[in-house]
Design an enzyme around this catalytic site. Structure first.
Site, PDB file in Angstrom:
ATOM      1  N   ARG A  31       0.832  -1.207   0.000  1.00 44.92           N
ATOM      2  CA  ARG A  31       0.000   0.000   0.000  1.00 44.92           C
ATOM      3  C   ARG A  31       0.865   1.256   0.000  1.00 44.92           C
ATOM      4  O   ARG A  31       1.883   1.328   0.689  1.00 44.92           O
ATOM      5  CB  ARG A  31      -0.935   0.002   1.215  1.00 44.92           C
ATOM      6  CG  ARG A  31      -1.933  -1.136   1.149  1.00 44.92           C
ATOM      7  CD  ARG A  31      -3.144  -0.944   2.032  1.00 44.92           C
ATOM      8  NE  ARG A  31      -3.947  -2.168   2.014  1.00 44.92           N
ATOM      9  CZ  ARG A  31      -4.799  -2.499   1.049  1.00 44.92           C
ATOM     10  NH1 ARG A  31      -5.011  -1.669   0.032  1.00 44.92           N
ATOM     11  NH2 ARG A  31      -5.464  -3.633   1.099  1.00 44.92           N
ATOM     12  N   ASP A  32       0.410   2.242  -0.809  1.00 44.48           N
ATOM     13  CA  ASP A  32       1.112   3.523  -0.865  1.00 44.48           C
ATOM     14  C   ASP A  32       1.027   4.197   0.498  1.00 44.48           C
ATOM     15  O   ASP A  32      -0.023   4.194   1.150  1.00 44.48           O
ATOM     16  CB  ASP A  32       0.494   4.408  -1.956  1.00 44.48           C
ATOM     17  CG  ASP A  32       1.396   5.569  -2.321  1.00 44.48           C
ATOM     18  OD1 ASP A  32       1.886   5.604  -3.463  1.00 44.48           O
ATOM     19  OD2 ASP A  32       1.616   6.460  -1.466  1.00 44.48           O
ATOM     20  N   ILE A  33       2.136   4.781   0.950  1.00 49.47           N
ATOM     21  CA  ILE A  33       2.198   5.420   2.260  1.00 49.47           C
ATOM     22  C   ILE A  33       1.317   6.680   2.309  1.00 49.47           C
ATOM     23  O   ILE A  33       0.924   7.121   3.385  1.00 49.47           O
ATOM     24  CB  ILE A  33       3.673   5.751   2.603  1.00 49.47           C
ATOM     25  CG1 ILE A  33       3.882   5.860   4.101  1.00 49.47           C
ATOM     26  CG2 ILE A  33       4.174   6.969   1.864  1.00 49.47           C
ATOM     27  CD1 ILE A  33       5.348   5.847   4.520  1.00 49.47           C
ATOM     28  N   ASN A  87       3.842   6.715 -13.557  1.00 45.78           N
ATOM     29  CA  ASN A  87       4.442   8.041 -13.756  1.00 45.78           C
ATOM     30  C   ASN A  87       5.862   7.819 -14.274  1.00 45.78           C
ATOM     31  O   ASN A  87       6.624   7.031 -13.700  1.00 45.78           O
ATOM     32  CB  ASN A  87       4.481   8.822 -12.439  1.00 45.78           C
ATOM     33  CG  ASN A  87       3.093   9.222 -11.981  1.00 45.78           C
ATOM     34  OD1 ASN A  87       2.211   9.454 -12.795  1.00 45.78           O
ATOM     35  ND2 ASN A  87       2.894   9.292 -10.680  1.00 45.78           N
ATOM     36  N   VAL A  96       9.948   8.449  -7.183  1.00 47.46           N
ATOM     37  CA  VAL A  96      10.773   7.302  -6.798  1.00 47.46           C
ATOM     38  C   VAL A  96      11.219   6.623  -8.091  1.00 47.46           C
ATOM     39  O   VAL A  96      10.378   6.183  -8.893  1.00 47.46           O
ATOM     40  CB  VAL A  96      10.003   6.311  -5.905  1.00 47.46           C
ATOM     41  CG1 VAL A  96      10.867   5.090  -5.590  1.00 47.46           C
ATOM     42  CG2 VAL A  96       9.545   6.984  -4.614  1.00 47.46           C
ATOM     43  N   HIS A 100       7.482   1.438 -10.906  1.00 46.85           N
ATOM     44  CA  HIS A 100       6.335   1.031 -10.081  1.00 46.85           C
ATOM     45  C   HIS A 100       5.055   1.422 -10.781  1.00 46.85           C
ATOM     46  O   HIS A 100       4.982   2.447 -11.450  1.00 46.85           O
ATOM     47  CB  HIS A 100       6.394   1.658  -8.689  1.00 46.85           C
ATOM     48  CG  HIS A 100       6.484   3.154  -8.691  1.00 46.85           C
ATOM     49  ND1 HIS A 100       7.676   3.816  -8.880  1.00 46.85           N
ATOM     50  CD2 HIS A 100       5.533   4.104  -8.556  1.00 46.85           C
ATOM     51  CE1 HIS A 100       7.454   5.124  -8.849  1.00 46.85           C
ATOM     52  NE2 HIS A 100       6.160   5.330  -8.664  1.00 46.85           N
ATOM     53  N   HIS A 102       1.017   2.293 -10.064  1.00 49.85           N
ATOM     54  CA  HIS A 102      -0.001   2.631  -9.082  1.00 49.85           C
ATOM     55  C   HIS A 102      -1.295   1.912  -9.471  1.00 49.85           C
ATOM     56  O   HIS A 102      -1.753   2.037 -10.613  1.00 49.85           O
ATOM     57  CB  HIS A 102      -0.302   4.129  -9.095  1.00 49.85           C
ATOM     58  CG  HIS A 102       0.839   5.023  -8.713  1.00 49.85           C
ATOM     59  ND1 HIS A 102       0.928   5.636  -7.486  1.00 49.85           N
ATOM     60  CD2 HIS A 102       1.950   5.417  -9.405  1.00 49.85           C
ATOM     61  CE1 HIS A 102       2.030   6.376  -7.433  1.00 49.85           C
ATOM     62  NE2 HIS A 102       2.665   6.264  -8.592  1.00 49.85           N
TER      63      HIS A 102
END
Ligand code: 5GP
Ligand code: ZN
Length: 120
Positions: A31-33, A87, A96, A100, A102
């Protein structure tokens, strides 16, 4: 390949904790922070590549695996539909530089390509 100063490589190595929701031999999903929607999960390859274009050039199978993993991650959260967003480059909001995806779902999302969310 790993990068010692890469935060996502540190998560893969277990040096930084993450809320892991799904994993395979080659991928990790957590999970994204800073979630932008009720479901906001990041899917990363365990290997280090700066963005999805470099990942696709080096390990094309991984990109197909990420698409399949996105479906699994969404299903775990009870979501039929989701955004799958890479992205790519700082001008597009990449912060980052470890490839990755999302996976974003669970709220009505403004626009077709934005990660901005609005309440349902
Ligand atoms: P980008 O902006 O590069 O496409 O996405 C990077 C994402 O990583 C951001 O949504 C950010 O909230 C998330 N993030 C950054 N550091 C961490 C961390 O240490 N743990 C987790 N779970 N997510 C992180
Ligand atoms: Zn990395």
């Amino acid at each position: 390949m790993t990068s010692t100063d890469c935060i996502f490589c540190s998560i893969v190595a277990g040096g930084i904790p993450a809320d892991v929701v799904w994993q395979s031999d080659t991928l990790l999903a957590f999970r994204d922070i800073n979630p932008l929607a009720q479901t906001h999960v990041l899917i990363i390859p365990r290997s280090h590549h700066r963005d999805v274009v470099e990942l696709a050039a080096a390990e094309p199978q991984r990109v197909a695996e990420i698409a399949a993993a996105a479906r699994e991650v969404a299903t775990l959260d009870g979501r039929d539909d989701f955004k799958l967003l890479f992205n790519t480059g700082p001008g597009a909001g990449q912060t980052v530089f470890h490839a990755h995806a999302h996976v974003i779902a669970g709220e009505r999302l403004r626009g077709s390509s934005s990660t901005e969310s609005v309440p349902a």
